[in-house]
Design a protein around this motif. Structure first.
Motif, PDB file in Angstrom:
ATOM      1  N   LEU A 131       3.475   3.242  22.323  1.00 26.52           N
ATOM      2  CA  LEU A 131       2.995   1.892  22.653  1.00 26.52           C
ATOM      3  C   LEU A 131       4.074   0.834  22.482  1.00 26.52           C
ATOM      4  O   LEU A 131       3.771  -0.365  22.435  1.00 26.52           O
ATOM      5  CB  LEU A 131       1.790   1.546  21.766  1.00 26.52           C
ATOM      6  N   VAL A 132       5.316   1.243  22.377  1.00 28.51           N
ATOM      7  CA  VAL A 132       6.404   0.281  22.238  1.00 28.51           C
ATOM      8  C   VAL A 132       6.534  -0.532  23.532  1.00 28.51           C
ATOM      9  O   VAL A 132       6.558   0.046  24.638  1.00 28.51           O
ATOM     10  CB  VAL A 132       7.723   1.019  21.928  1.00 28.51           C
ATOM     11  N   LEU A 137      11.533  -4.961  24.764  1.00 28.73           N
ATOM     12  CA  LEU A 137      12.611  -4.444  23.928  1.00 28.73           C
ATOM     13  C   LEU A 137      13.598  -3.553  24.673  1.00 28.73           C
ATOM     14  O   LEU A 137      14.684  -3.275  24.148  1.00 28.73           O
ATOM     15  CB  LEU A 137      12.017  -3.642  22.755  1.00 28.73           C
ATOM     16  N   GLY A 138      13.225  -3.071  25.865  1.00 31.40           N
ATOM     17  CA  GLY A 138      14.086  -2.122  26.563  1.00 31.40           C
ATOM     18  C   GLY A 138      14.431  -2.553  27.966  1.00 31.40           C
ATOM     19  O   GLY A 138      14.412  -3.751  28.316  1.00 31.40           O
ATOM     20  N   GLN A 166      17.819   6.730  25.935  1.00 31.51           N
ATOM     21  CA  GLN A 166      18.619   5.573  25.559  1.00 31.51           C
ATOM     22  C   GLN A 166      18.721   4.554  26.690  1.00 31.51           C
ATOM     23  O   GLN A 166      18.868   3.354  26.437  1.00 31.51           O
ATOM     24  CB  GLN A 166      20.032   6.028  25.154  1.00 31.51           C
ATOM     25  N   GLU A 167      18.650   5.000  27.950  1.00 31.42           N
ATOM     26  CA  GLU A 167      18.670   4.042  29.056  1.00 31.42           C
ATOM     27  C   GLU A 167      17.381   3.234  29.131  1.00 31.42           C
ATOM     28  O   GLU A 167      17.382   2.095  29.636  1.00 31.42           O
ATOM     29  CB  GLU A 167      18.885   4.774  30.392  1.00 31.42           C
ATOM     30  N   LEU A 168      16.287   3.820  28.652  1.00 30.31           N
ATOM     31  CA  LEU A 168      14.989   3.122  28.688  1.00 30.31           C
ATOM     32  C   LEU A 168      14.861   2.144  27.540  1.00 30.31           C
ATOM     33  O   LEU A 168      14.554   0.959  27.741  1.00 30.31           O
ATOM     34  CB  LEU A 168      13.850   4.145  28.660  1.00 30.31           C
ATOM     35  N   ALA A 174      13.560   0.656  18.709  1.00 26.04           N
ATOM     36  CA  ALA A 174      12.151   1.038  18.671  1.00 26.04           C
ATOM     37  C   ALA A 174      11.715   1.382  17.248  1.00 26.04           C
ATOM     38  O   ALA A 174      10.627   0.957  16.803  1.00 26.04           O
ATOM     39  CB  ALA A 174      11.912   2.233  19.600  1.00 26.04           C
ATOM     40  N   VAL A 175      12.542   2.121  16.509  1.00 28.54           N
ATOM     41  CA  VAL A 175      12.178   2.490  15.134  1.00 28.54           C
ATOM     42  C   VAL A 175      12.111   1.261  14.244  1.00 28.54           C
ATOM     43  O   VAL A 175      11.203   1.103  13.422  1.00 28.54           O
ATOM     44  CB  VAL A 175      13.179   3.527  14.586  1.00 28.54           C
ATOM     45  N   ARG A 176      13.072   0.352  14.395  1.00 24.79           N
ATOM     46  CA  ARG A 176      13.059  -0.864  13.587  1.00 24.79           C
ATOM     47  C   ARG A 176      11.826  -1.719  13.896  1.00 24.79           C
ATOM     48  O   ARG A 176      11.219  -2.307  12.991  1.00 24.79           O
ATOM     49  CB  ARG A 176      14.342  -1.646  13.838  1.00 24.79           C
TER      50      ARG A 176
END
Length: 338
Positions: A131-132, A137-138, A166-168, A174-176
């Motif tokens: 659900l990020v 953020l990306g 990593q491109e997305l 995301a973890v932070r």
């Protein structure tokens, strides 16, 4: 051995302190279990949510049940709730007070587990990684991925070694983001539990002081009554066994005297004292009847002086009040012969 016996007796006499210590030990054990637990997120869209929420909620439920299991008052509460009415009524307020007291202690370890889990952030990261907000953020303009493929890529965020998106969105971003949300929820949960504990412990007696004192008094009474009953039964059983064994050996001694013409030995001096402690209950059926009567019809909570025996024997009827005799007046007359 004597030191352990003294410690055990101290813990029995201070049951509240003992249960508080048990709850503290369970809270510390929950943190140690979590630190020793090897958290392995499956990194699959269909299993991340179940695994993360399971680690967050299932162990607290187990710890909550263990808090009730380790509490000695659970059997007393069940016995008081299920016993027949008899001559003593059951007050629901007392039962609620006993249950709430046990629940408050049992909630300590689960609250610690949930707090530590949220502050660590691994469960929330595993459960809600799909659900990020990629648009924020990306790289939202990244094309060539369907909705299912995007969820499959995002589900690998907790597994840094196999993450290939990593491109997305960057794995660290995301973890932070998810860990920040988890820690915010953790501190809000700690604040909520602290405020709730403050309200329960401090404000409840202020508004219902009379009901609180009454419930606490009768809760202590039920606990003490059960302990004294167990002690009396233990003493009676010890005296019963002592007299039974003494009678057995006396019978064997009489048989030996008749067979070998030995002089009989005197009975021990404490035999009469053990017989007196039996209180007239000297057989199996009578003892079983007494125990059934205690369970089915406990004595009423009304202390009064025993009734006096009448001419026809003992009667439990209420006797009319006996008034003290009215003192008689004596009159003296004096005569003069003058």
């Amino acid at each position: 051995m004597d030191k352990f016996r003294m410690i055990f007796q101290f813990l029995q006499s201070n049951q509240e302190s003992f249960m508080n210590g048990i709850c503290g030990i369970m809270a510390l054990a929950s943190t140690q279990i979590y630190s020793a637990f090897d958290f392995n997120c499956p990194c699959l869209p269909r299993y991340n949510l179940a695994y993360g929420l399971g680690i967050l909620l299932v162990p607290p439920f187990i710890l909550f049940l263990l808090g009730f299991v380790l509490n000695n008052n659970v059997s007393m509460l069940a016995e008081e709730w299920r016993r027949p009415q008899g001559q003593r009524g059951k007050d629901p307020a007392v039962l609620r007070y006993m249950f709430c007291s046990m629940a408050q202690r049992a909630m300590i370890a689960p609250v610690v587990w949930v707090s530590v889990t949220l502050l660590d952030g691994k469960c929330i990261t595993c459960a809600f990684c799909t659900l990020v907000p990629v648009e924020t953020l990306g790289n939202a303009s990244h094309s060539g991925l369907s909705q299912g493929d995007m969820k499959r890529v995002l589900a690998r965020i907790p597994c840094k070694e196999i993450y290939d998106g990593q491109e997305l969105i960057t794995n660290e971003v995301a973890v932070r983001y998810l860990r920040c949300i988890s820690q915010a929820l953790g501190w809000c949960f700690v604040l909520l539990m602290t405020m709730l504990a403050f309200l329960v412990r401090s404000l409840r007696p202020c508004f219902t002081q009379a009901a609180f004192l009454k419930s606490r008094y009768w809760s202590h009474y039920i606990d003490i009554e059960r302990k004294l009953f167990d002690e009396t039964c233990t003493e009676h059983a010890r005296s019963f066994a002592k007299v039974c064994i003494q009678q057995f050996f006396e019978g064997m001694s009489a048989d030996l005297v008749a067979a070998h013409c030995h002089l009989p030995r005197k009975a021990p001096e404490d035999a009469g004292e053990a017989t007196e402690k039996l209180l007239g209950i000297t057989d199996l059926d009578t003892m079983n009847m007494v125990l059934k009567s205690w369970h089915r019809c406990k004595p009423p909570l009304h202390l009064h002086p025993p009734a006096l025996p009448s001419g026809n024997g003992w009667t439990g009827e209420v006797q009319p009040p006996v008034h003290p005799p009215v003192p008689r007046r004596e009159m003296a007359a004096y005569y003069s012969w003058v």
